[in-house]
Design an enzyme around this catalytic site. Structure first.
Site, PDB file in Angstrom:
ATOM      1  N   GLY A 122       0.810  -1.209  -0.137  1.00  0.00           N
ATOM      2  CA  GLY A 122      -0.121  -0.005  -0.068  1.00  0.00           C
ATOM      3  C   GLY A 122       0.918   1.257  -0.005  1.00  0.00           C
ATOM      4  N   GLY A 123       0.232   2.420  -0.191  1.00  0.00           N
ATOM      5  CA  GLY A 123       0.901   3.621  -0.036  1.00  0.00           C
ATOM      6  C   GLY A 123       1.304   4.210  -1.456  1.00  0.00           C
ATOM      7  CB  VAL A 125       6.735   6.922  -5.056  1.00  0.00           C
ATOM      8  CG1 VAL A 125       6.570   8.460  -4.630  1.00  0.00           C
ATOM      9  CG2 VAL A 125       8.333   6.550  -5.469  1.00  0.00           C
ATOM     10  CB  ALA A 203       7.846   5.504   4.947  1.00  0.00           C
ATOM     11  N   GLY A 205       4.149   0.817   4.756  1.00  0.00           N
ATOM     12  CA  GLY A 205       3.397   0.426   3.805  1.00  0.00           C
ATOM     13  C   GLY A 205       3.241  -1.128   3.788  1.00  0.00           C
ATOM     14  CB  CYS A 234       4.608   8.963   1.391  1.00  0.00           C
ATOM     15  SG  CYS A 234       5.711   7.843   2.246  1.00  0.00           S
TER      16      CYS A 234
END
Length: 286
Positions: A122-123, A125, A203, A205, A234
């Protein structure tokens, strides 16, 4: 210019995960360490594609373990944690807007020595590279009694406590997944924004397959923050920081950060597992 599937931002081909040649050879699947509740595997430094393949292998194992124990209590432990530092790579999800957040040209990427890789988490870049602690918890969320929102908050909480162990105050942002610190480095153009909203130090994801998690978190320890200028991290025009940027010479060694992160992830997973087991025992499982 945006991506087409299998193409770089400026038209050069790159291999999707399923086609990456690194996927053909996998390390021994046995865990290398068991410090507490969850086994931990240290993969060392590794390109993104073989680490992804290792995750997929472990997800299959956890699902098979669950099915094999269908007539008995949930297995203990309900998964494991993979730790890795990646070679420099930008990972791009299949979200429609993600490809446009790679702002570097092909020449700039080549000069920086940064690869581009598609991913199914998910998320948006993000960037991975040396000096960044990446943890991939492969966990049976059913056994832990967690839904996706609760699991994401568990990961954020472990990072926040890890940073606090080294004197860096961090927080969640209700509008953006990840962990943020409110500090701003003198002279940076984003200083005012960092003070207002926080600079991103970690971060997150994830992907869930049959309620087994893969992907996870990336905590910047001594990461080359210049590489984040190749992207819009992101998809958010907000600054990025690291433990080294916050602490300077007092920044802990990677192995120390690994130990504290594993301690907090392990404790949180154990607490969730015990709570879920208690609910099952009393018939109160939701």
């Amino acid at each position: 210019m945006g991506y087409r599937r299998g193409m770089s931002p400026h038209g050069e081909p790159f291999l999707p995960l399923s086609m990456s040649p690194q996927n053909r050879s996998l390390p021994d699947p046995s865990p290398s360490e068991k410090p507490g509740f969850l086994p931990v595997v240290h993969l060392g430094r590794m390109p993104y594609a073989p680490a992804y393949e290792r995750q997929s292998l472990e997800v299959d194992r956890v699902i098979a373990q669950r099915e094999a124990s269908a007539t008995t209590p949930a297995p203990n432990p309900p998964g494991l944690i993979l730790l890795v530092e990646h070679d420099p790579v930008i990972t791009v999800t299949r979200r429609g807007a993600a490809a446009a957040h790679v702002v570097a040209t092909a020449a700039e990427l080549a000069h920086a020595g940064v690869a581009v890789q598609e991913t199914d988490r998910g998320g948006d870049v993000t960037y991975h590279g040396p000096g960044q602690l990446v943890a991939y918890p492969i966990l049976d969320l059913n056994a832990l009694g967690l839904r996706l929102h609760d699991y994401m908050r568990l990961l954020e909480g472990a990072i926040i406590r890890t940073c606090a162990d080294f004197g860096v105050a961090t927080h969640r942002d209700a509008d953006a997944t990840g962990v943020w610190t409110g500090s701003a480095r003198e002279g940076e153009p984003d200083s005012r924004q960092a003070q207002a909203f926080g600079a991103k130090i970690a971060a997150l994801g994830v992907r869930v397959r049959r309620w087994v998690s893969m992907h996870g978190l990336a905590l910047n320890v001594t990461t080359n923050l210049d590489h984040f200028r190749l992207i819009v991290p992101c998809g958010l025009a907000r600054p990025v920081t690291s433990l080294h940027a916050e602490l300077g010479a007092s920044c802990p060694a990677m192995n120390k950060v690994q130990q504290r992160l594993i301690h907090h992830l392990d404790g949180a997973a154990r607490a969730a597992f015990d709570a879920a087991a208690a609910r099952r025992a009393t018939g109160a499982e939701h």
